[in-house]
Design a protein around this motif. Structure first.
Motif, PDB file in Angstrom:
ATOM      1  N   MET A  52      10.461  13.505  71.008  1.00  0.00           N
ATOM      2  CA  MET A  52       9.164  13.970  71.163  1.00  0.00           C
ATOM      3  C   MET A  52       8.190  13.052  70.694  1.00  0.00           C
ATOM      4  O   MET A  52       7.178  12.996  71.457  1.00  0.00           O
ATOM      5  N   CYS A  53       8.534  12.355  69.596  1.00  0.00           N
ATOM      6  CA  CYS A  53       7.419  11.237  69.134  1.00  0.00           C
ATOM      7  C   CYS A  53       7.267  10.181  70.136  1.00  0.00           C
ATOM      8  O   CYS A  53       6.009   9.965  70.378  1.00  0.00           O
ATOM      9  N   ASP A  54       8.273   9.944  70.966  1.00  0.00           N
ATOM     10  CA  ASP A  54       8.385   8.512  71.781  1.00  0.00           C
ATOM     11  C   ASP A  54       7.702   9.332  72.939  1.00  0.00           C
ATOM     12  O   ASP A  54       6.897   8.576  73.790  1.00  0.00           O
ATOM     13  N   PHE A  55       8.041  10.608  73.534  1.00  0.00           N
ATOM     14  CA  PHE A  55       7.426  11.043  74.827  1.00  0.00           C
ATOM     15  C   PHE A  55       5.725  11.271  74.569  1.00  0.00           C
ATOM     16  O   PHE A  55       5.085  11.026  75.634  1.00  0.00           O
ATOM     17  N   LEU A  56       5.462  11.581  73.360  1.00  0.00           N
ATOM     18  CA  LEU A  56       3.856  11.869  73.271  1.00  0.00           C
ATOM     19  C   LEU A  56       3.303  10.493  72.841  1.00  0.00           C
ATOM     20  O   LEU A  56       2.041  10.372  72.516  1.00  0.00           O
TER      21      LEU A  56
END
Length: 118
Positions: A52-56
């Motif tokens: 999620m952190c990477d995606f955002l």
């Protein structure tokens, strides 16, 4: 090969554990014969916290802060966090700011609707 559907009702079959496991693995890989496997939609895609952190494109500390404040939509099962891709996209899109062009169009529509002009 034996056609199981042709066996009488009273017949019993003995199956070895390794044969059953091999059959289950084949079903998992190939699916049930005659059925099309369900397609993965965007709604079905889940991320873990790091994904999620990477995606955002945010730091982990920022991710923890936003999750703890309830800003980012998520699921919690035990100690694990899960994030649905479609909900993350909707969350990002909900923060869209109107452009000057958008605001001018809204103002023009309002003026036309109220029939007052300058």
């Amino acid at each position: 090969m034996i056609d199981i559907s042709q066996l009488p009702e009273w017949a019993k079959i003995e199956i070895k554990k390794e044969d059953l496991l091999a059959f289950a693995e084949k079903l998992r890989e190939e699916g049930i014969p005659g059925q099309t496997p369900p397609s993965k939609t965007e709604e079905d895609v889940f991320f873990d916290f790091l994904e999620m952190c990477d995606f955002l494109g945010i730091a982990q500390s920022t991710g923890y802060q936003r999750v703890s404040r309830g800003e980012i939509p998520h699921f919690k099962k035990g100690r694990r966090l899960y994030f649905r891709k479609s909900e993350l996209l909707a969350w990002v899109e909900s923060g869209r700011r109107k452009t000057t062009e958008d605001l001018n169009e809204i103002a023009e529509q309002y003026l036309r609707a109220t029939k007052t002009g300058f």
